[in-house]
Design a protein around this motif. Structure first.
Motif, PDB file in Angstrom:
ATOM      1  N   ILE A 174     -29.513  -7.829 -35.236  1.00 51.16           N
ATOM      2  CA  ILE A 174     -29.760  -7.435 -36.634  1.00 51.16           C
ATOM      3  C   ILE A 174     -28.978  -8.344 -37.571  1.00 51.16           C
ATOM      4  O   ILE A 174     -29.511  -8.843 -38.569  1.00 51.16           O
ATOM      5  CB  ILE A 174     -29.412  -5.945 -36.847  1.00 51.16           C
ATOM      6  CG1 ILE A 174     -30.430  -5.078 -36.095  1.00 51.16           C
ATOM      7  CG2 ILE A 174     -29.389  -5.606 -38.337  1.00 51.16           C
ATOM      8  CD1 ILE A 174     -30.048  -3.612 -36.005  1.00 51.16           C
ATOM      9  N   ILE A 175     -27.714  -8.614 -37.232  1.00 55.78           N
ATOM     10  CA  ILE A 175     -26.888  -9.505 -38.059  1.00 55.78           C
ATOM     11  C   ILE A 175     -27.501 -10.905 -38.092  1.00 55.78           C
ATOM     12  O   ILE A 175     -27.593 -11.518 -39.161  1.00 55.78           O
ATOM     13  CB  ILE A 175     -25.437  -9.556 -37.531  1.00 55.78           C
ATOM     14  CG1 ILE A 175     -24.746  -8.219 -37.796  1.00 55.78           C
ATOM     15  CG2 ILE A 175     -24.660 -10.711 -38.167  1.00 55.78           C
ATOM     16  CD1 ILE A 175     -23.432  -8.047 -37.049  1.00 55.78           C
ATOM     17  N   SER A 176     -27.930 -11.419 -36.927  1.00 56.68           N
ATOM     18  CA  SER A 176     -28.489 -12.777 -36.908  1.00 56.68           C
ATOM     19  C   SER A 176     -29.788 -12.851 -37.701  1.00 56.68           C
ATOM     20  O   SER A 176     -30.047 -13.850 -38.374  1.00 56.68           O
ATOM     21  CB  SER A 176     -28.698 -13.275 -35.476  1.00 56.68           C
ATOM     22  OG  SER A 176     -29.772 -12.623 -34.848  1.00 56.68           O
ATOM     23  N   LEU A 177     -30.620 -11.820 -37.632  1.00 58.86           N
ATOM     24  CA  LEU A 177     -31.865 -11.817 -38.406  1.00 58.86           C
ATOM     25  C   LEU A 177     -31.579 -11.824 -39.909  1.00 58.86           C
ATOM     26  O   LEU A 177     -32.255 -12.510 -40.675  1.00 58.86           O
ATOM     27  CB  LEU A 177     -32.732 -10.610 -38.027  1.00 58.86           C
ATOM     28  CG  LEU A 177     -33.349 -10.653 -36.633  1.00 58.86           C
ATOM     29  CD1 LEU A 177     -33.973  -9.310 -36.276  1.00 58.86           C
ATOM     30  CD2 LEU A 177     -34.370 -11.772 -36.515  1.00 58.86           C
ATOM     31  N   ILE A 178     -30.561 -11.094 -40.309  1.00 60.52           N
ATOM     32  CA  ILE A 178     -30.160 -11.089 -41.724  1.00 60.52           C
ATOM     33  C   ILE A 178     -29.512 -12.421 -42.085  1.00 60.52           C
ATOM     34  O   ILE A 178     -29.844 -13.029 -43.105  1.00 60.52           O
ATOM     35  CB  ILE A 178     -29.198  -9.909 -42.004  1.00 60.52           C
ATOM     36  CG1 ILE A 178     -29.935  -8.581 -41.849  1.00 60.52           C
ATOM     37  CG2 ILE A 178     -28.574 -10.045 -43.394  1.00 60.52           C
ATOM     38  CD1 ILE A 178     -29.015  -7.370 -41.797  1.00 60.52           C
ATOM     39  N   ARG A 179     -28.620 -12.880 -41.239  1.00 61.49           N
ATOM     40  CA  ARG A 179     -27.849 -14.102 -41.499  1.00 61.49           C
ATOM     41  C   ARG A 179     -28.730 -15.345 -41.602  1.00 61.49           C
ATOM     42  O   ARG A 179     -28.541 -16.185 -42.483  1.00 61.49           O
ATOM     43  CB  ARG A 179     -26.818 -14.273 -40.389  1.00 61.49           C
ATOM     44  CG  ARG A 179     -25.861 -15.391 -40.588  1.00 61.49           C
ATOM     45  CD  ARG A 179     -24.780 -15.345 -39.500  1.00 61.49           C
ATOM     46  NE  ARG A 179     -24.379 -16.689 -39.217  1.00 61.49           N
ATOM     47  CZ  ARG A 179     -24.116 -17.175 -38.025  1.00 61.49           C
ATOM     48  NH1 ARG A 179     -24.200 -16.407 -36.970  1.00 61.49           N
ATOM     49  NH2 ARG A 179     -23.751 -18.397 -37.879  1.00 61.49           N
ATOM     50  N   PHE A 180     -29.681 -15.475 -40.698  1.00 57.74           N
ATOM     51  CA  PHE A 180     -30.518 -16.675 -40.681  1.00 57.74           C
ATOM     52  C   PHE A 180     -31.775 -16.550 -41.526  1.00 57.74           C
ATOM     53  O   PHE A 180     -32.491 -17.519 -41.716  1.00 57.74           O
ATOM     54  CB  PHE A 180     -30.875 -17.042 -39.231  1.00 57.74           C
ATOM     55  CG  PHE A 180     -29.660 -17.361 -38.395  1.00 57.74           C
ATOM     56  CD1 PHE A 180     -28.642 -18.188 -38.858  1.00 57.74           C
ATOM     57  CD2 PHE A 180     -29.532 -16.826 -37.120  1.00 57.74           C
ATOM     58  CE1 PHE A 180     -27.532 -18.476 -38.084  1.00 57.74           C
ATOM     59  CE2 PHE A 180     -28.420 -17.115 -36.327  1.00 57.74           C
ATOM     60  CZ  PHE A 180     -27.424 -17.936 -36.817  1.00 57.74           C
ATOM     61  N   LYS A 181     -32.068 -15.378 -42.014  1.00 54.73           N
ATOM     62  CA  LYS A 181     -33.173 -15.113 -42.953  1.00 54.73           C
ATOM     63  C   LYS A 181     -34.430 -15.932 -42.670  1.00 54.73           C
ATOM     64  O   LYS A 181     -34.924 -16.668 -43.521  1.00 54.73           O
ATOM     65  CB  LYS A 181     -32.710 -15.375 -44.381  1.00 54.73           C
ATOM     66  CG  LYS A 181     -31.617 -14.458 -44.827  1.00 54.73           C
ATOM     67  CD  LYS A 181     -31.183 -14.757 -46.246  1.00 54.73           C
ATOM     68  CE  LYS A 181     -29.996 -13.911 -46.577  1.00 54.73           C
ATOM     69  NZ  LYS A 181     -28.838 -14.667 -46.947  1.00 54.73           N
TER      70      LYS A 181
END
Length: 171
Positions: free
Chosen positions: A160-167
């Motif tokens: 979830i963090i990576s999906l938000i972080r890498f947009k």
């Protein structure tokens, strides 16, 4: 808790750390490399716990990651390779059959193989989030692989963090 179980949990903790770090790799090849190491460490944990479906499927998963890492080779991109790897996952599940619980990691590894071969970090993360991690979470819980349980919870959070972080900038 006996000494072997304590050692298994320690080994699993190393696999857990590697597993979480994998999804923070922006580059898919680096993600595969870190997941390869995590798979081997987790295989050792399952061996120590006597959870042979997890052991064999983690080894098969490591083999899958080696194939994917060498994606520039013609044989690695051939559709027959993907089907051979998928068959390997199914056979691992059949060979280590131990009741319904064996279905969860077998399904996770088998159904995730096409996602890995698409070489899309974004698709892989979504597959992990929605299917693979929940299957492995239950298997780990039933196998008393406590770091594996924590790993899957952290994987879900990390994805979830990576999906938000890498947009959407994932390869």
């Amino acid at each position: 808790m006996n000494t072997q179980t304590i050692i298994a949990q320690g080994v699993g903790a190393v696999g857990m750390i590697l597993g979480v770090l994998a999804f923070q790799c922006k580059d898919t090849k680096k993600l595969f490399l870190v997941q390869f190491l995590a798979s081997l460490v987790c295989a050792l944990q399952f061996l120590l716990l006597g959870a042979y479906t997890g052991l064999l499927l983690n080894i098969a998963g490591a083999i899958r990651l080696v194939v994917l890492y060498f994606d520039k080779k013609k044989w690695a991109n051939h559709p027959a390779t993907m089907w051979a790897v998928t068959l390997m996952m199914v056979l691992c599940g059949i060979f280590t059959w131990d009741g319904w619980l064996s279905l969860l990691p077998t399904a996770a590894q088998t159904l995730s193989t096409p996602l890995y071969f698409k070489k899309s970090g974004k698709l892989l993360r979504w597959g992990q989030l929605l299917f693979m991690s929940p299957c492995w979470l239950i298997y780990n819980l039933c196998s008393l692989a406590i770091p594996g349980v924590i790993l899957e919870i952290l994987n879900i959070s990390s994805i979830i963090i990576s999906l938000i972080r890498f947009k959407g900038k994932l390869t």
